[in-house]
Design an enzyme around this catalytic site. Structure first.
Site, PDB file in Angstrom:
ATOM      1  N   VAL A  55       0.801  -1.224   0.000  1.00 14.22           N
ATOM      2  CA  VAL A  55       0.000   0.000   0.000  1.00 14.22           C
ATOM      3  C   VAL A  55       0.840   1.283   0.000  1.00 14.22           C
ATOM      4  O   VAL A  55       0.306   2.365  -0.267  1.00 14.22           O
ATOM      5  CB  VAL A  55      -0.953  -0.004   1.215  1.00 14.22           C
ATOM      6  N   TYR A  56       2.147   1.181   0.261  1.00 15.25           N
ATOM      7  CA  TYR A  56       2.995   2.391   0.269  1.00 15.25           C
ATOM      8  C   TYR A  56       3.224   2.855  -1.159  1.00 15.25           C
ATOM      9  O   TYR A  56       3.695   2.092  -1.988  1.00 15.25           O
ATOM     10  CB  TYR A  56       4.350   2.107   0.907  1.00 15.25           C
ATOM     11  N   SER A  57       2.947   4.086  -1.574  1.00 17.31           N
ATOM     12  CA  SER A  57       2.373   5.149  -0.769  1.00 17.31           C
ATOM     13  C   SER A  57       1.070   5.621  -1.453  1.00 17.31           C
ATOM     14  O   SER A  57       1.003   6.648  -2.098  1.00 17.31           O
ATOM     15  CB  SER A  57       3.360   6.302  -0.652  1.00 17.31           C
ATOM     16  N   GLY A  66       2.021   0.635  -4.210  1.00 15.61           N
ATOM     17  CA  GLY A  66       3.078  -0.120  -4.879  1.00 15.61           C
ATOM     18  C   GLY A  66       4.286   0.698  -5.257  1.00 15.61           C
ATOM     19  O   GLY A  66       5.283   0.150  -5.756  1.00 15.61           O
ATOM     20  N   GLU A  67       4.246   1.998  -5.022  1.00 12.92           N
ATOM     21  CA  GLU A  67       5.363   2.862  -5.429  1.00 12.92           C
ATOM     22  C   GLU A  67       6.655   2.492  -4.694  1.00 12.92           C
ATOM     23  O   GLU A  67       7.733   2.455  -5.287  1.00 12.92           O
ATOM     24  CB  GLU A  67       5.022   4.336  -5.183  1.00 12.92           C
TER      25      GLU A  67
END
Length: 324
Positions: A55-57, A66-67
């Site tokens: 979930v980040y960010s 997914g970043e």
């Protein structure tokens, strides 16, 4: 830091250096180039564990989640360091799959889909520690553990852990694992630090020690409150990470903690951040605090905590100052 002694992550067979890097900053407060620079320095200093989540960010406008995993995966490929590091990621936070941004999802169907997405973004064949991000009140624990069992059997995951799980849920999960012969959570990740003690100390800490669980603390510096960089509420409000979160911390107890933290730091020719992390490392059950950084100077300062030894008096002073 050649004298770093590795610590066991439960009974998983995995070992981490005394500090874990928190990858939530990747794709949020620092870009890809700076992330690479930070990761190079972190691993170059002898540390080996990187913590992130699918979930980040997602909370950043324009991001979809997914970043952080994507940046880590690109770094792993570019630097060819996969064998040198442990990758810790999480599943369970919503990625929009249920049209609900509040519900945790540890259903087998979601885990089996989410792990493939994480593996792809991380550009790896295996996740070292796959953690249940939040408690799921609708999926039976046995179903979740059976999904993890399949991932371990197929070689996609080496071990599992839990984040933000209270003592009652952890006890249940450990009992189900033992009763059904399923993989058990080998680690727990609580919000725990010198200011915020009640979420771990007590039943959770006793359980972790008794069961030999690895404890990886997050918000280890309480979003910067314990780092010494915020002297006032206004200072905290100006920060992306601290803004809005720390207003209530500048109470009588909070100010007392900062004063003692500063005094102990001066006695040891250290920084408040180093002292706060050294205190954490001394606590029963704690394996490795998660730390983060957005610059090399900040990182290098923080990492010195791994080799800082506080006196019995220093530790007692800090603990007494932070008592409720």
């Amino acid at each position: 830091m050649s004298d770093l002694k590795k610590r066991a992550l439960g009974k998983s067979g995995l070992e981490t250096a005394p500090l874990v890097f928190g990858g939530n900053v990747f794709g949020w407060t620092i870009d890809k180039a700076k992330s690479f620079e930070i990761l190079d320095a972190f691993v170059g200093a002898g540390f080996n564990a990187i913590d992130t989540a699918d979930v980040y960010s997602r909370w950043v406008p324009g991001n979809s989640g997914g970043e952080s995993e994507t940046i880590i995966g690109e770094w792993l490929k570019a630097r060819r360091r996969r064998d040198d590091v442990l990758i810790l990621t999480k599943v369970g936070s919503t990625m929009g799959q249920n049209g609900d941004d509040t519900r945790s999802d540890l259903s087998p169907r979601w885990i089996e889909r989410a792990v493939e997405d994480s593996l792809r973004r991380l550009q790896t064949d295996v996740i070292d520690l796959y953690q249940s991000h939040w408690m799921d009140k609708t999926t039976p624990t046995e179903e979740t553990l059976r999904a993890y069992e399949r991932l371990i059997q197929t070689g996609k995951v080496r071990a599992i852990g839990a984040s933000n799980h209270d003592a009652v849920r952890m006890r249940e999960a450990l009992d189900v694992a033992a009763d059904k012969g399923l993989p058990r959570y080998e680690t727990v990740q609580p919000h725990y630090n010198l200011y915020n003690r009640s979420t771990f100390e007590g039943e959770q800490q006793d359980l972790a020690v008794a069961e030999g669980l690895g404890v990886i603390t997050y918000f280890s510096l309480e979003s910067g409150f314990l780092s010494g960089k915020y002297g006032t509420v206004a200072d905290a409000d100006a920060s992306k990470r601290g803004g809005g979160m720390l207003k209530d911390h500048f109470n009588e107890r909070g100010v007392r903690i900062l004063a003692v933290l500063d005094a102990v730091a001066r006695r040891n020719e250290a920084t408040p951040a180093q002292v706060a992390l050294a205190w954490l490392l001394s606590r029963p059950g704690v394996t490795a605090p998660i730390v983060s950084a957005t610059s090399l100077d900040q990182l290098n300062d923080t990492l010195k905590a791994a080799t800082l030894t506080l006196s019995v008096q220093d530790l007692a002073d800090l603990t007494t100052a932070s008592d409720a």
